[in-house]
Structure formats: structure tokens, C-alpha cells
Write a protein that holds these residues in place. Structure first.
Motif, PDB file in Angstrom:
ATOM      1  N   SER A  22       0.828  -1.217   0.000  1.00  0.00           N
ATOM      2  CA  SER A  22       0.000   0.000   0.000  1.00  0.00           C
ATOM      3  C   SER A  22       0.863   1.268   0.000  1.00  0.00           C
ATOM      4  O   SER A  22       0.342   2.370  -0.118  1.00  0.00           O
ATOM      5  CB  SER A  22      -0.944  -0.005   1.208  1.00  0.00           C
ATOM      6  OG  SER A  22      -0.203   0.115   2.409  1.00  0.00           O
ATOM      7  N   LEU A  23       2.177   1.094   0.132  1.00  0.00           N
ATOM      8  CA  LEU A  23       3.087   2.244   0.177  1.00  0.00           C
ATOM      9  C   LEU A  23       3.739   2.501  -1.174  1.00  0.00           C
ATOM     10  O   LEU A  23       3.917   1.577  -1.963  1.00  0.00           O
ATOM     11  CB  LEU A  23       4.209   1.979   1.199  1.00  0.00           C
ATOM     12  CG  LEU A  23       3.810   1.633   2.623  1.00  0.00           C
ATOM     13  CD1 LEU A  23       5.052   1.390   3.467  1.00  0.00           C
ATOM     14  CD2 LEU A  23       2.943   2.711   3.236  1.00  0.00           C
ATOM     15  N   ASN A  24       4.119   3.751  -1.412  1.00  0.00           N
ATOM     16  CA  ASN A  24       4.911   4.025  -2.610  1.00  0.00           C
ATOM     17  C   ASN A  24       6.371   3.677  -2.310  1.00  0.00           C
ATOM     18  O   ASN A  24       6.715   3.370  -1.162  1.00  0.00           O
ATOM     19  CB  ASN A  24       4.744   5.480  -3.084  1.00  0.00           C
ATOM     20  CG  ASN A  24       5.250   6.510  -2.088  1.00  0.00           C
ATOM     21  OD1 ASN A  24       6.296   6.342  -1.460  1.00  0.00           O
ATOM     22  ND2 ASN A  24       4.514   7.598  -1.935  1.00  0.00           N
ATOM     23  N   GLU A  25       7.218   3.715  -3.310  1.00  0.00           N
ATOM     24  CA  GLU A  25       8.608   3.281  -3.142  1.00  0.00           C
ATOM     25  C   GLU A  25       9.349   4.062  -2.060  1.00  0.00           C
ATOM     26  O   GLU A  25      10.092   3.487  -1.270  1.00  0.00           O
ATOM     27  CB  GLU A  25       9.373   3.393  -4.472  1.00  0.00           C
ATOM     28  CG  GLU A  25       8.973   2.336  -5.490  1.00  0.00           C
ATOM     29  CD  GLU A  25       9.016   0.908  -4.930  1.00  0.00           C
ATOM     30  OE1 GLU A  25      10.049   0.533  -4.331  1.00  0.00           O
ATOM     31  OE2 GLU A  25       8.022   0.174  -5.076  1.00  0.00           O
ATOM     32  N   THR A  32      11.284   0.925   5.890  1.00  0.00           N
ATOM     33  CA  THR A  32      12.191  -0.218   6.018  1.00  0.00           C
ATOM     34  C   THR A  32      13.496   0.193   6.684  1.00  0.00           C
ATOM     35  O   THR A  32      13.945  -0.442   7.650  1.00  0.00           O
ATOM     36  CB  THR A  32      12.488  -0.848   4.639  1.00  0.00           C
ATOM     37  OG1 THR A  32      11.250  -1.280   4.043  1.00  0.00           O
ATOM     38  CG2 THR A  32      13.418  -2.045   4.764  1.00  0.00           C
ATOM     39  N   GLU A  33      14.080   1.275   6.203  1.00  0.00           N
ATOM     40  CA  GLU A  33      15.370   1.730   6.743  1.00  0.00           C
ATOM     41  C   GLU A  33      15.271   2.252   8.172  1.00  0.00           C
ATOM     42  O   GLU A  33      16.235   2.190   8.926  1.00  0.00           O
ATOM     43  CB  GLU A  33      15.974   2.821   5.843  1.00  0.00           C
ATOM     44  CG  GLU A  33      16.449   2.311   4.491  1.00  0.00           C
ATOM     45  CD  GLU A  33      17.514   1.217   4.608  1.00  0.00           C
ATOM     46  OE1 GLU A  33      18.280   1.211   5.594  1.00  0.00           O
ATOM     47  OE2 GLU A  33      17.571   0.352   3.716  1.00  0.00           O
ATOM     48  N   ARG A  34      14.101   2.734   8.550  1.00  0.00           N
ATOM     49  CA  ARG A  34      13.923   3.289   9.893  1.00  0.00           C
ATOM     50  C   ARG A  34      13.494   2.250  10.926  1.00  0.00           C
ATOM     51  O   ARG A  34      13.887   2.329  12.086  1.00  0.00           O
ATOM     52  CB  ARG A  34      12.880   4.416   9.857  1.00  0.00           C
ATOM     53  CG  ARG A  34      13.335   5.661   9.134  1.00  0.00           C
ATOM     54  CD  ARG A  34      14.352   6.461   9.913  1.00  0.00           C
ATOM     55  NE  ARG A  34      13.776   6.999  11.147  1.00  0.00           N
ATOM     56  CZ  ARG A  34      14.495   7.367  12.206  1.00  0.00           C
ATOM     57  NH1 ARG A  34      15.796   7.253  12.202  1.00  0.00           N
ATOM     58  NH2 ARG A  34      13.891   7.848  13.270  1.00  0.00           N
ATOM     59  N   ARG A  35      12.678   1.283  10.504  1.00  0.00           N
ATOM     60  CA  ARG A  35      12.059   0.393  11.494  1.00  0.00           C
ATOM     61  C   ARG A  35      12.234  -1.096  11.266  1.00  0.00           C
ATOM     62  O   ARG A  35      11.981  -1.885  12.170  1.00  0.00           O
ATOM     63  CB  ARG A  35      10.545   0.658  11.571  1.00  0.00           C
ATOM     64  CG  ARG A  35      10.203   2.095  11.870  1.00  0.00           C
ATOM     65  CD  ARG A  35       8.867   2.213  12.525  1.00  0.00           C
ATOM     66  NE  ARG A  35       8.520   3.618  12.735  1.00  0.00           N
ATOM     67  CZ  ARG A  35       7.534   4.019  13.507  1.00  0.00           C
ATOM     68  NH1 ARG A  35       6.787   3.160  14.126  1.00  0.00           N
ATOM     69  NH2 ARG A  35       7.293   5.304  13.643  1.00  0.00           N
ATOM     70  N   GLU A  61       7.783   8.747   7.434  1.00  0.00           N
ATOM     71  CA  GLU A  61       7.895   7.509   8.214  1.00  0.00           C
ATOM     72  C   GLU A  61       6.621   7.238   9.013  1.00  0.00           C
ATOM     73  O   GLU A  61       6.077   6.133   8.985  1.00  0.00           O
ATOM     74  CB  GLU A  61       9.089   7.607   9.169  1.00  0.00           C
ATOM     75  CG  GLU A  61       9.257   6.408  10.079  1.00  0.00           C
ATOM     76  CD  GLU A  61      10.236   6.644  11.217  1.00  0.00           C
ATOM     77  OE1 GLU A  61      10.250   5.824  12.150  1.00  0.00           O
ATOM     78  OE2 GLU A  61      10.970   7.656  11.188  1.00  0.00           O
ATOM     79  N   VAL A  62       6.140   8.276   9.711  1.00  0.00           N
ATOM     80  CA  VAL A  62       4.931   8.140  10.533  1.00  0.00           C
ATOM     81  C   VAL A  62       3.723   7.795   9.668  1.00  0.00           C
ATOM     82  O   VAL A  62       2.950   6.889   9.987  1.00  0.00           O
ATOM     83  CB  VAL A  62       4.664   9.435  11.352  1.00  0.00           C
ATOM     84  CG1 VAL A  62       3.277   9.425  11.968  1.00  0.00           C
ATOM     85  CG2 VAL A  62       5.732   9.592  12.427  1.00  0.00           C
ATOM     86  N   ARG A  63       3.578   8.509   8.544  1.00  0.00           N
ATOM     87  CA  ARG A  63       2.438   8.261   7.661  1.00  0.00           C
ATOM     88  C   ARG A  63       2.508   6.849   7.073  1.00  0.00           C
ATOM     89  O   ARG A  63       1.488   6.153   6.990  1.00  0.00           O
ATOM     90  CB  ARG A  63       2.380   9.302   6.545  1.00  0.00           C
ATOM     91  CG  ARG A  63       1.029   9.291   5.820  1.00  0.00           C
ATOM     92  CD  ARG A  63       1.007  10.229   4.640  1.00  0.00           C
ATOM     93  NE  ARG A  63       2.010   9.850   3.649  1.00  0.00           N
ATOM     94  CZ  ARG A  63       2.606  10.693   2.812  1.00  0.00           C
ATOM     95  NH1 ARG A  63       2.313  11.974   2.856  1.00  0.00           N
ATOM     96  NH2 ARG A  63       3.485  10.269   1.941  1.00  0.00           N
ATOM     97  N   ALA A  64       3.695   6.443   6.693  1.00  0.00           N
ATOM     98  CA  ALA A  64       3.875   5.106   6.122  1.00  0.00           C
ATOM     99  C   ALA A  64       3.527   4.037   7.162  1.00  0.00           C
ATOM    100  O   ALA A  64       2.854   3.049   6.845  1.00  0.00           O
ATOM    101  CB  ALA A  64       5.309   4.921   5.633  1.00  0.00           C
ATOM    102  N   PHE A  65       3.954   4.248   8.393  1.00  0.00           N
ATOM    103  CA  PHE A  65       3.677   3.303   9.476  1.00  0.00           C
ATOM    104  C   PHE A  65       2.168   3.189   9.714  1.00  0.00           C
ATOM    105  O   PHE A  65       1.634   2.086   9.862  1.00  0.00           O
ATOM    106  CB  PHE A  65       4.400   3.734  10.750  1.00  0.00           C
ATOM    107  CG  PHE A  65       4.310   2.728  11.862  1.00  0.00           C
ATOM    108  CD1 PHE A  65       4.913   1.485  11.740  1.00  0.00           C
ATOM    109  CD2 PHE A  65       3.635   3.020  13.032  1.00  0.00           C
ATOM    110  CE1 PHE A  65       4.837   0.543  12.764  1.00  0.00           C
ATOM    111  CE2 PHE A  65       3.544   2.092  14.061  1.00  0.00           C
ATOM    112  CZ  PHE A  65       4.154   0.849  13.932  1.00  0.00           C
TER     113      PHE A  65
END
Length: 85
Positions: A22-25, A32-35, A61-65
């Protein structure tokens, strides 16, 4: 054979992979790199990669999570309804 715990973490892993779709690249890479890695990159490092502020990286990062969590709820619900969970 696989224990219950192994099966459980495999199911969760598969759901995470599906939810990440559901995420863009950029979101996928930053999350991935953060968490999701042994040696997380700093906001500073990622801000240089994407040439945006650290605050912007943090927002992405927050929005992606949040998107991934929401997608996982949906996937879990769909599996429950389908009777496969």
C-alpha cells in the motif's frame, strides 16, 4: 515441522509484506530503513538521500507506518471473513 510460533510469525510476515504494497517506493524505503532493519538509518542520513528535511522524513515515516497498520487491520479482517485465519 513448523511450530505454532513459527507459523504465526510467518503469517504476520506475509501480512506485513502484503501491507507494504500500500506504500509508494519512497515510503517503503524510509519505513524499512527506519524500522525494519538491524541497523536503522538516521533521519539525517535519509534526509540527504531524498534531499528533504529530517522533519519531512519523520512525517513520511509516521504516515507510512500508519498506512501499514491500517492495511494490516484490513488484511486481517479479510482473512477472518474468508475463514482462513
Amino acid at each position: 515441522g513448523m511450530g505454532i510460533r513459527d507459523r504465526d510469525s510467518e503469517v504476520r510476515h506475509n501480512m506485513l509484506v502484503e501491507a507494504m504494497d500500500s506504500l509508494n517506493e519512497r515510503e517503503k524505503h524510509i519505513l524499512t530503513e527506519r524500522r525494519l532493519t538491524e541497523n536503522p538509518q538516521t533521519l539525517e542520513e535519509l534526509s540527504q538521500v531524498y534531499d528533504v528535511s529530517r522533519e519531512r522524513i519523520r512525517q513520511i515515516e509516521v504516515r507510512a507506518f500508519e498506512k501499514v497498520q491500517k492495511a494490516m487491520k484490513t488484511i486481517a479482517g479479510d482473512r477472518l471473513l474468508a475463514g482462513v485465519a
